[in-house]
Design a protein around this motif. Structure first.
Motif, PDB file in Angstrom:
ATOM      1  N   THR A  60      55.299  51.224  40.543  1.00 34.25           N
ATOM      2  CA  THR A  60      56.275  51.971  41.700  1.00 34.25           C
ATOM      3  C   THR A  60      55.525  51.711  42.969  1.00 34.25           C
ATOM      4  OG1 THR A  60      55.116  53.770  41.139  1.00 34.25           O
ATOM      5  CG2 THR A  60      57.237  53.562  40.146  1.00 34.25           C
ATOM      6  N   THR A  61      54.366  51.482  43.075  1.00 37.69           N
ATOM      7  CA  THR A  61      53.559  51.056  44.424  1.00 37.69           C
ATOM      8  C   THR A  61      52.337  50.286  43.935  1.00 37.69           C
ATOM      9  OG1 THR A  61      52.384  51.926  46.423  1.00 37.69           O
ATOM     10  CG2 THR A  61      52.215  53.572  44.585  1.00 37.69           C
ATOM     11  N   PHE A  62      52.409  48.993  44.624  1.00 36.72           N
ATOM     12  CA  PHE A  62      51.193  48.220  44.064  1.00 36.72           C
ATOM     13  C   PHE A  62      49.975  47.834  45.011  1.00 36.72           C
ATOM     14  CE2 PHE A  62      54.705  45.402  45.702  1.00 36.72           C
ATOM     15  CZ  PHE A  62      54.060  44.822  46.609  1.00 36.72           C
ATOM     16  N   VAL A  63      50.242  48.232  46.290  1.00 35.09           N
ATOM     17  CA  VAL A  63      49.362  48.130  47.581  1.00 35.09           C
ATOM     18  C   VAL A  63      48.191  48.802  47.282  1.00 35.09           C
ATOM     19  CG1 VAL A  63      48.980  48.402  49.754  1.00 35.09           C
ATOM     20  CG2 VAL A  63      51.291  47.713  49.132  1.00 35.09           C
ATOM     21  N   PRO A  64      48.109  49.939  46.839  1.00 32.43           N
ATOM     22  CA  PRO A  64      46.635  50.626  46.380  1.00 32.43           C
ATOM     23  C   PRO A  64      45.889  49.703  45.555  1.00 32.43           C
ATOM     24  CG  PRO A  64      48.285  52.356  46.624  1.00 32.43           C
ATOM     25  CD  PRO A  64      49.122  50.737  46.636  1.00 32.43           C
ATOM     26  N   LEU A  65      46.527  49.120  44.530  1.00 29.18           N
ATOM     27  CA  LEU A  65      45.991  48.181  43.437  1.00 29.18           C
ATOM     28  C   LEU A  65      45.377  47.144  44.289  1.00 29.18           C
ATOM     29  CD1 LEU A  65      44.896  47.689  40.624  1.00 29.18           C
ATOM     30  CD2 LEU A  65      47.155  46.810  40.250  1.00 29.18           C
ATOM     31  N   VAL A  66      46.282  46.432  44.775  1.00 26.96           N
ATOM     32  CA  VAL A  66      45.804  45.208  45.550  1.00 26.96           C
ATOM     33  C   VAL A  66      44.612  45.440  46.587  1.00 26.96           C
ATOM     34  CG1 VAL A  66      46.351  43.239  47.233  1.00 26.96           C
ATOM     35  CG2 VAL A  66      47.896  44.143  45.375  1.00 26.96           C
ATOM     36  N   GLU A  67      44.531  46.289  47.238  1.00 24.85           N
ATOM     37  CA  GLU A  67      43.484  47.073  48.033  1.00 24.85           C
ATOM     38  C   GLU A  67      42.164  47.334  47.413  1.00 24.85           C
ATOM     39  OE1 GLU A  67      45.856  49.163  51.515  1.00 24.85           O
ATOM     40  OE2 GLU A  67      44.747  50.391  49.838  1.00 24.85           O
ATOM     41  N   LEU A  68      42.191  47.704  45.832  1.00 25.66           N
ATOM     42  CA  LEU A  68      41.088  47.995  44.958  1.00 25.66           C
ATOM     43  C   LEU A  68      40.693  46.779  44.629  1.00 25.66           C
ATOM     44  CD1 LEU A  68      38.956  49.223  43.333  1.00 25.66           C
ATOM     45  CD2 LEU A  68      40.922  49.814  41.621  1.00 25.66           C
ATOM     46  N   LEU A  69      41.517  45.630  44.313  1.00 28.34           N
ATOM     47  CA  LEU A  69      41.058  44.215  43.847  1.00 28.34           C
ATOM     48  C   LEU A  69      40.428  43.422  44.772  1.00 28.34           C
ATOM     49  CD1 LEU A  69      44.422  43.238  41.697  1.00 28.34           C
ATOM     50  CD2 LEU A  69      42.240  43.888  40.951  1.00 28.34           C
ATOM     51  N   VAL A  70      40.887  43.804  46.045  1.00 26.11           N
ATOM     52  CA  VAL A  70      40.409  42.970  47.241  1.00 26.11           C
ATOM     53  C   VAL A  70      38.857  43.518  47.643  1.00 26.11           C
ATOM     54  CG1 VAL A  70      40.350  42.579  49.801  1.00 26.11           C
ATOM     55  CG2 VAL A  70      42.463  42.218  48.273  1.00 26.11           C
ATOM     56  N   GLU A  71      38.788  44.673  47.339  1.00 31.56           N
ATOM     57  CA  GLU A  71      37.377  45.688  47.231  1.00 31.56           C
ATOM     58  C   GLU A  71      36.394  45.054  46.529  1.00 31.56           C
ATOM     59  OE1 GLU A  71      35.761  50.056  47.200  1.00 31.56           O
ATOM     60  OE2 GLU A  71      37.917  49.854  47.037  1.00 31.56           O
ATOM     61  N   ALA A  72      36.964  45.179  45.267  1.00 33.26           N
ATOM     62  CA  ALA A  72      36.215  44.483  44.178  1.00 33.26           C
ATOM     63  C   ALA A  72      35.598  42.873  44.516  1.00 33.26           C
ATOM     64  CB  ALA A  72      36.914  44.401  42.945  1.00 33.26           C
ATOM     65  N   ALA A  73      36.452  42.014  45.071  1.00 30.96           N
ATOM     66  CA  ALA A  73      36.146  40.819  45.345  1.00 30.96           C
ATOM     67  C   ALA A  73      35.187  40.601  46.410  1.00 30.96           C
ATOM     68  CB  ALA A  73      37.315  39.937  45.654  1.00 30.96           C
ATOM     69  N   ALA A  74      35.411  41.663  47.504  1.00 26.87           N
ATOM     70  CA  ALA A  74      34.434  41.747  48.547  1.00 26.87           C
ATOM     71  C   ALA A  74      32.992  41.963  48.196  1.00 26.87           C
ATOM     72  CB  ALA A  74      34.889  42.740  49.510  1.00 26.87           C
ATOM     73  N   THR A  75      32.765  42.367  46.806  1.00 26.70           N
ATOM     74  CA  THR A  75      31.347  42.680  46.437  1.00 26.70           C
ATOM     75  C   THR A  75      30.388  41.258  46.446  1.00 26.70           C
ATOM     76  OG1 THR A  75      31.848  42.602  44.168  1.00 26.70           O
ATOM     77  CG2 THR A  75      31.860  44.706  45.648  1.00 26.70           C
ATOM     78  N   GLY A  76      31.162  40.096  46.386  1.00 24.96           N
ATOM     79  CA  GLY A  76      30.910  39.099  45.956  1.00 24.96           C
ATOM     80  C   GLY A  76      30.454  38.695  44.499  1.00 24.96           C
ATOM     81  N   ARG A  77      30.829  39.685  43.796  1.00 25.42           N
ATOM     82  CA  ARG A  77      30.385  39.572  42.300  1.00 25.42           C
ATOM     83  C   ARG A  77      31.637  39.409  41.360  1.00 25.42           C
ATOM     84  NH1 ARG A  77      25.545  42.107  41.761  1.00 25.42           N
ATOM     85  NH2 ARG A  77      24.133  41.825  43.605  1.00 25.42           N
ATOM     86  N   TYR A  78      32.767  39.880  41.905  1.00 24.07           N
ATOM     87  CA  TYR A  78      34.036  39.873  41.167  1.00 24.07           C
ATOM     88  C   TYR A  78      34.998  38.898  41.499  1.00 24.07           C
ATOM     89  CZ  TYR A  78      33.120  44.326  38.589  1.00 24.07           C
ATOM     90  OH  TYR A  78      32.664  45.278  37.754  1.00 24.07           O
ATOM     91  N   THR A  79      35.448  38.348  40.622  1.00 23.67           N
ATOM     92  CA  THR A  79      36.590  37.171  40.874  1.00 23.67           C
ATOM     93  C   THR A  79      37.940  37.677  40.070  1.00 23.67           C
ATOM     94  OG1 THR A  79      35.134  35.246  40.554  1.00 23.67           O
ATOM     95  CG2 THR A  79      37.300  34.662  40.440  1.00 23.67           C
ATOM     96  N   VAL A  80      39.023  37.594  40.901  1.00 23.44           N
ATOM     97  CA  VAL A  80      40.157  38.396  40.332  1.00 23.44           C
ATOM     98  C   VAL A  80      41.239  37.236  40.258  1.00 23.44           C
ATOM     99  CG1 VAL A  80      42.308  39.827  41.120  1.00 23.44           C
ATOM    100  CG2 VAL A  80      39.657  40.171  41.880  1.00 23.44           C
ATOM    101  N   VAL A  81      42.033  37.352  39.130  1.00 26.16           N
ATOM    102  CA  VAL A  81      43.055  36.527  39.123  1.00 26.16           C
ATOM    103  C   VAL A  81      44.218  37.187  38.576  1.00 26.16           C
ATOM    104  CG1 VAL A  81      44.125  34.104  37.745  1.00 26.16           C
ATOM    105  CG2 VAL A  81      41.517  34.648  38.143  1.00 26.16           C
ATOM    106  N   LEU A  82      45.332  37.115  39.525  1.00 24.58           N
ATOM    107  CA  LEU A  82      46.501  37.893  39.218  1.00 24.58           C
ATOM    108  C   LEU A  82      47.866  36.905  39.255  1.00 24.58           C
ATOM    109  CD1 LEU A  82      48.260  38.048  42.019  1.00 24.58           C
ATOM    110  CD2 LEU A  82      46.308  39.772  42.705  1.00 24.58           C
ATOM    111  N   SER A  83      48.987  37.536  38.645  1.00 26.25           N
ATOM    112  CA  SER A  83      50.293  36.783  38.781  1.00 26.25           C
ATOM    113  C   SER A  83      51.326  37.692  38.961  1.00 26.25           C
ATOM    114  CB  SER A  83      50.348  36.090  37.492  1.00 26.25           C
ATOM    115  OG  SER A  83      50.785  36.732  36.355  1.00 26.25           O
ATOM    116  N   VAL A  84      52.447  37.157  39.278  1.00 31.24           N
ATOM    117  CA  VAL A  84      53.684  37.844  39.450  1.00 31.24           C
ATOM    118  C   VAL A  84      54.794  36.853  39.005  1.00 31.24           C
ATOM    119  CG1 VAL A  84      53.011  39.587  41.474  1.00 31.24           C
ATOM    120  CG2 VAL A  84      54.096  37.335  42.076  1.00 31.24           C
ATOM    121  N   PRO A  85      56.222  37.526  38.521  1.00 28.67           N
ATOM    122  CA  PRO A  85      56.824  36.420  38.190  1.00 28.67           C
ATOM    123  C   PRO A  85      57.907  36.034  39.209  1.00 28.67           C
ATOM    124  CG  PRO A  85      57.514  38.622  37.791  1.00 28.67           C
ATOM    125  CD  PRO A  85      56.125  38.602  38.402  1.00 28.67           C
ATOM    126  N   ASN A  86      58.625  35.034  39.097  1.00 27.06           N
ATOM    127  CA  ASN A  86      59.487  34.477  40.217  1.00 27.06           C
ATOM    128  C   ASN A  86      60.938  34.961  39.650  1.00 27.06           C
ATOM    129  OD1 ASN A  86      61.118  32.899  41.976  1.00 27.06           O
ATOM    130  ND2 ASN A  86      60.481  31.154  41.217  1.00 27.06           N
TER     131      ASN A  86
END
Length: 286
Positions: free
Chosen positions: A122-148
């Motif tokens: 219902t809201t996805f921005v907070p999740l995206v912010e968490l994923l960006v935060e995890a990637a910013a550690t320099g340790r995590y790589t994130v792969v995500l997808s959305v449908p067309n």
């Protein structure tokens, strides 16, 4: 005909299962080289098994909003250490559980997969912010997808948001500048295999792309090892028996629900007549 399903199971159409496998295969190198792999929206783990080549030697964090699904995924994924988390990733509480699992003890190398999830929230921005935060550690790589979704011009009843090129570009602006982008394309075809050669049948594959391609899904990878995102081509010999069984079951279900709908329509149509008859009848004496 568009076949909408909330989650992938072993009863899902083989072609749709293959489509999900490709997304996980694109992240397989990232997953296998990580000490921690977190799969958000793991479902029952049927598609996620494509990300691991046999047994996963690290810690797998499996997250889904349905407890039964995440428990089944826990059984499906063979890993040295498995953590199953039931969490609603549109809620602050659910995100807190995942943040703690990912960031309390950050590994040297980690991978987060987030396939076919964002559009269900219902809201996805907070999740995206968490994923960006995890990637910013320099340790995590994130792969995500959305449908067309926009290409189908049909509303998926299970999606809380509709995605297309413009919506994906809006999402892209929330991600790091160095994000790797990819399109998932549908491949249809056939093959001819020679049988009169030494060593048995040999297979070669190759195909070109049309000038204008239409994606089934948009994929983004960001973080320390995003350049390792793979471009898999997953082609399998058509299992006509499985396809036929699935199509017949779908047709049978459709016929059944059409009959149910027709019966309900007849009952609804009869209600006004019953009401009129009831209005003209004197109430029974006390």
């Amino acid at each position: 005909m568009a076949d909408f399903e909330e989650r992938i199971t072993r009863d899902t159409a083989p072609a749709i299962r293959l489509e999900h496998d490709v997304r996980y295969l694109s992240a397989r190198s990232l997953v296998m080289e990580s000490q921690v792999w977190c799969d958000l929206g793991c479902g029952d783990g049927v598609a996620a098994t494509a990300a691991v080549d046999g047994r996963y030697a690290g810690r797998a964090i499996l997250v889904d909003v349905v407890d039964g699904a995440v428990r089944e995924a826990e059984r499906q994924i063979e890993a040295e250490n498995v953590s199953a988390i039931r969490a609603d990733l549109a809620s602050e509480q659910g995100l807190s559980l995942v943040r703690a699992a990912l960031l309390t003890d950050v590994p040297d190398q980690g991978c987060i997969t987030c396939f076919e999830l964002i559009e269900h929230l219902t809201t996805f921005v907070p999740l995206v912010e968490l994923l960006v935060e995890a990637a910013a550690t320099g340790r995590y790589t994130v792969v995500l997808s959305v449908p067309n979704d926009a290409f189908l011009s049909m509303q998926n009843p299970y999606h809380q948001s509709t995605w297309g090129e413009a919506a994906f570009e809006e999402l892209r602006r929330l991600l790091p500048d160095e994000t790797v982008q990819a399109l998932q394309l549908e491949v249809h075809g056939s093959t001819l295999v020679r049988t009169d050669v030494e060593g048995g049948p040999q297979r070669t594959a190759g195909f070109g792309l049309p000038e204008a391609v239409v994606a089934s899904h948009f994929v983004a990878a960001f973080g320390a090892r995003s350049a390792l995102l793979e471009e898999p081509v997953q082609v399998q010999v058509t299992d006509r028996e499985a396809e036929r069984m699935w199509e017949r079951q779908r047709d049978s279900d459709l016929a059944f629900y059409r009959a149910v709908a027709k019966d309900l329509e007849a009952q609804i149509a009869a209600k006004p007549a019953e009401a009129e008859q009831g209005a003209g009848t004197a109430p029974p004496a006390p």
